[in-house]
Design a protein around this motif. Structure first.
Motif: not given
Lengths: 79, 79
Positions: A24-25, A21, A30-39
């Motif tokens: 994909a971002l 994800t 969408f470059t301002g994201v450091n990390d994504v975790r999905i629960g």
């Protein structure tokens, strides 16, 4: 009574779904994201009207079925 | 800054995963459950330190990728 259970991977456990994800971002600018975790978020409608009893019961459900406690943590909110 | 996005099926949309979980709980003698719905919880670590800007950005991400707005609703919490 309603119980909201959030189940998420423990720290240190790889999250390929989150990584994909994130990637994909980034590819969508969408470059301002450091990390994504999905629960998972599990919403249970309970018959019980006793908040404490409900919490005990939902905890048992988490340990027995809803969470894989080897790799996942969970928190429970009774509403 | 951290954003928590809960993505869940709209009311009226069938939730086979929830149904299966409900059935499994009943077969394990957890009989006090009326309904189970299962959604996703997506946790984003953001670079932005501006809460309003972060909210706008995460909303764009939801519309573009994180949620399928035909069948899913979402809510965003910025922490």
């Amino acid at each position: 009574m309603k119980a909201v259970v959030n189940v998420y991977l423990k720290n240190g456990v790889l999250d390929p779904q989150g990584k994909a994800t994130h990637h994909a971002l980034e590819s969508m600018s969408f470059t301002g994201v450091n990390d994504v975790r999905i629960g998972k978020q599990i919403i249970l409608q309970l018959q019980s009207e006793d908040k404490e009893q409900a919490l005990i019961e939902v905890k048992e459900m988490c340990e027995a079925l809803l969470a894989n406690t080897v790799i996942e943590d969970y928190d429970i909110e009774i509403k």
